[in-house]
Design an enzyme around this catalytic site. Structure first.
Site, PDB file in Angstrom:
ATOM      1  N   LYS A  21       9.006   5.196  -2.755  1.00  0.00           N
ATOM      2  CA  LYS A  21       8.093   5.237  -1.614  1.00  0.00           C
ATOM      3  C   LYS A  21       8.841   5.162  -0.283  1.00  0.00           C
ATOM      4  CE  LYS A  21       6.865   0.327  -1.689  1.00  0.00           C
ATOM      5  NZ  LYS A  21       5.779  -0.643  -1.712  1.00  0.00           N
ATOM      6  N   ARG A  22      10.027   4.565  -0.315  1.00  0.00           N
ATOM      7  CA  ARG A  22      10.806   4.451   0.931  1.00  0.00           C
ATOM      8  C   ARG A  22      11.533   5.766   1.282  1.00  0.00           C
ATOM      9  NH1 ARG A  22       8.508   0.479   2.534  1.00  0.00           N
ATOM     10  NH2 ARG A  22       8.519  -1.389   1.272  1.00  0.00           N
TER      11      ARG A  22
END
Ligand code: GLU
Length: 502
Positions: free
Chosen positions: A258-259
Site C-alpha cells: 500500500k505504501r
C-alpha cells in the site's frame, strides 16, 4: 451439474487494495462465464483489525467497477447473513464438534503466557510438539479442564494438526500441493471471546454458502492446508482452490504494497481513502482520473492471459475469454504506464458527455463554472491528448480562462512588427463577424491577402492558449467563442509588441 458459486471475502481492515480488486474481478468473471453466482462476504471477525468505513468502501469500489455481487450485504440472497460478525452464533458448534471428534482441543494459555513463550523463544509455535507441554485439554486432567471451562475465561479452541502426516490438495493454478503436517501450527479456530478466527469462519461459511470454487490471493495458500484438513475432519467436500499470483512492485521485486503508491507516485487503491493518520491517506484511481473499465482491463491481464496477443477487453469480452486454466503462477509486475495506456484508450472511446459529467466536479473545484455541454466540447477536443480524465482540465486551462503566461521563446522567434496589423485585423474580425466559421474568417483573411499560414498560426495559437500545444486551433476558437478569442488576440498583440521591443 452443480451451480458455480464463488465468493469475494475481504476483511474490512482498511481500504481495498488493488490486488483485492483483481481477486474480486476474477471471481466475478468466473461466475459470469459459468452462469454462476458471485457472492460478497465480509469477513469481519477480527475485531482488533476492524476499520469503520472499510466495508462501505469495499462496496462502493465494487459498484464503481460494476462488479456487482449477486448476493451479499446490501445485495440480499438466500445464504445470509453475509457479514461474519452477524453469524457469530453459527461457528461455535462446529469448533466443538471438532473437539468432540478429537480433531481440536481447548487451550487455556492466556495471551500473556503465550507472549512470554514467544519472548523466550522467537521461533515458538503452538504445534504438535509444544502443545504437549502447554495448558490445554490434551495435557490437563479431565476435572481440571471441566473446572476451567466452567470459569469460561480465555478458552480458545485450537485445531489439532496430525503428527507425521501430509496434507495435500490440487490447486487449479499450482497443481498438486503438499504440506508436511509437522510444519503446520495448531491454529486457533475459536477465540477466547467466542469469535471464530478467519480459518474456521472461512470454511464453515464456504460450506454453508455452497461455495464451489475458492479463488483468492497466493498469501492464503499455506492456510489452505489447515482448511483442507478441517474439511476432512468435518466430512465435507472441499471447494476447488485457485491461488492467484502476487502483484509485484513496478521494479518486479517484491509484492506491491500500500505504501508503494506514494513511493512510485501512482494509486494502488480504487478510491481515495481518508484516515486520521496522514501516512494512511491514499488517492484512488477514480480521483486520479482513471476510468473503471480501463483499470479492469489492466487488472485482468495481471496474472491471466487470453493465450493470444489481444489486450483490449470489454467486460463482456472478458467474461467470455476468462478461464482459470490461463492464470499464471509467477508474479505479475504492476506497470503503471500500461495502466495509463489502457486509460487513454478508454478515454478516447468514451462518450464526450459522459466524460464531461466525470470531470464536472473537478472543474467546479478549480473555479471553472461552465455548463456540462461546454465541458463535453472540451472533452471532444482534448480526449485524444490525455492519459487521465483530470488532465482534460489541467492540460486545457485556456478553455476556461485566458492564458496567464505565454510561450515567450516562440513569440520572439515568430513575431515581427509587420504581423501586427494583420493579427489585430484577425482579432477584430473574430469579434465582429459572428456569421462565418472561424476557419473562414482566419484562413480566408490570410489567403485573401496572400499571407503565409505559418507566419500567423503559431502566434494566433499562443494568443488564444498561451502555448504551442493543444488541439486543433480553429475548433478550439469555435468552442471558446470567436469574440472571446478575438479579444485574447488583441490583448496578446500588445504583449508581443512589448516583449519583442526589448
Ligand atoms: N478474509 C480474507 C481476506 O481478507 C479472505 C481470504 C479468502 O478469500 O479466503 O483476504
Amino acid at each position: 451439474m452443480t451451480k458455480v458459486r464463488v465468493r469475494f471475502a475481504p476483511s474490512p481492515t482498511g481500504p481495498l487494495h488493488i490486488g483485492g480488486v483483481r481477486t474480486a474481478l476474477y471471481n466475478y468473471l468466473f461466475a459470469r462465464k459459468n452462469n454462476g453466482t458471485f457472492i460478497l462476504r465480509i469477513e469481519d471477525t477480527d475485531q482488533l483489525r476492524y476499520v469503520p468505513g472499510a466495508e462501505a468502501y469495499i462496496i462502493e469500489s465494487l459498484r464503481w467497477f460494476g462488479l456487482l455481487p449477486d448476493e451479499g450485504p446490501e445485495f440480499g440472497g438466500d445464504f445470509g447473513p453475509y457479514r461474519q460478525s452477524e453469524r457469530k452464533a453459527i461457528y461455535r458448534q462446529y469448533a466443538e464438534k471438532l473437539v468432540e471428534q478429537g480433531h481440536a482441543y481447548y487451550a487455556f494459555d492466556t495471551p500473556d503466557e503465550l507472549d512470554t513463550m514467544r519472548e523466550q523463544n522467537s521461533t515458538f509455535k503452538y504445534d504438535n510438539v509444544s502443545r504437549q507441554n502447554l495448558k490445554n485439554s490434551l495435557t490437563l486432567a479431565h476435572d481440571v479442564v471441566e473446572t476451567l471451562l466452567s470459569k469460561n475465561q480465555h478458552v480458545a479452541i485450537r485445531l489439532k494438526m496430525p503428527e507425521n502426516g501430509t496434507i495435500s490438495f490440487d490447486d487449479e493454478i499450482r497443481g498438486h500441493v503438499t504440506f508436511d503436517s509437522n510444519e503446520l501450527d495448531d491454529k486457533v479456530i475459536l477465540k477466547g471471546d467466542g469469535m471464530p478466527t478467519y480459518h474456521l469462519a472461512n470454511i464453515v461459511d464456504d460450506h454453508l454458502m455452497e461455495i464451489t470454487h475458492v479463488i483468492r490471493g497466493e498469501e492464503w495458500l499455506s492456510s489452505t492446508a489447515h482448511h483442507v484438513y478441517m474439511y476432512q475432519c468435518m466430512g465435507w467436500n472441499p471447494p476447488s482452490f485457485s491461488h492467484l499470483p502476487l502483484i509485484l512492485k513496478p521494479t518486479g521485486q517484491g509484492k506491491l504494497s500500500k505504501r508503494d503508491g506514494a513511493k512510485f507516485g501512482f494509486p494502488v487503491f480504487p478510491l481515495s481513502w481518508d484516515s486520521d493518520h496522514e501516512e494512511d491517506n491514499f488517492t484512488g484511481f477514480r480521483e486520479d482520473g482513471f476510468l473503471p473499465d480501463a483499470i479492469l482491463n489492466f487488472l485482468v491481464l495481471l496474472g491471466w492471459s487470453p493465450g493470444n496477443d489481444q489486450e483490449l477487453f470489454t467486460i463482456s469480452e472478458m467474461c467470455v475469454a476468462f478461464g482459470l486454466d490461463k492464470i499464471v503462477k509467477s508474479g505479475a509486475r504492476f506497470d503503471i504506464d500500461k495502466a495509463r495506456w489502457f486509460n487513454q484508450h478508454y478515454i478516447i472511446h468514451s462518450d464526450n458527455l459522459k466524460l464531461a459529467y466525470l470531470i464536472q466536479n473537478k472543474a467546479i473545484e478549480e473555479g471553472y463554472h461552465v455548463s456540462v455541454e461546454y465541458l463535453s466540447e472540451v472533452c471532444r477536443l482534448m480526449k485524444e491528448r490525455v492519459h487521465k480524465t483530470d488532465e482534460i482540465i489541467s492540460n486545457a486551462r485556456f478553455f476556461f480562462a485566458p492564458p496567464q503566461i505565454y510561450d515567450d521563446a516562440t513569440i520572439i522567434k515568430k513575431y515581427k512588427s509587420e504581423n501586427k496589423e494583420h493579427l489585430l485585423a484577425i482579432g477584430q474580425n473574430l469579434i465582429n463577424n459572428q456569421g462565418d466559421t472561424t476557419e473562414a474568417i482566419i484562413k480566408g483573411y490570410i489567403s485573401d491577402l496572400g499571407l503565409k499560414l505559418g507566419d500567423y498560426m503559431p502566434l494566433l495559437r499562443i494568443a488564444v492558449s498561451g502555448s504551442m500545444q493543444g488541439p486543433d486551433l480553429m475548433e478550439s476558437i469555435t468552442v471558446i467563442g470567436k469574440e472571446e478569442c478575438g479579444n485574447r488576440i488583441l490583448k496578446a498583440v500588445s504583449y508581443f509588441e512589448t516583449l519583442c521591443a526589448v
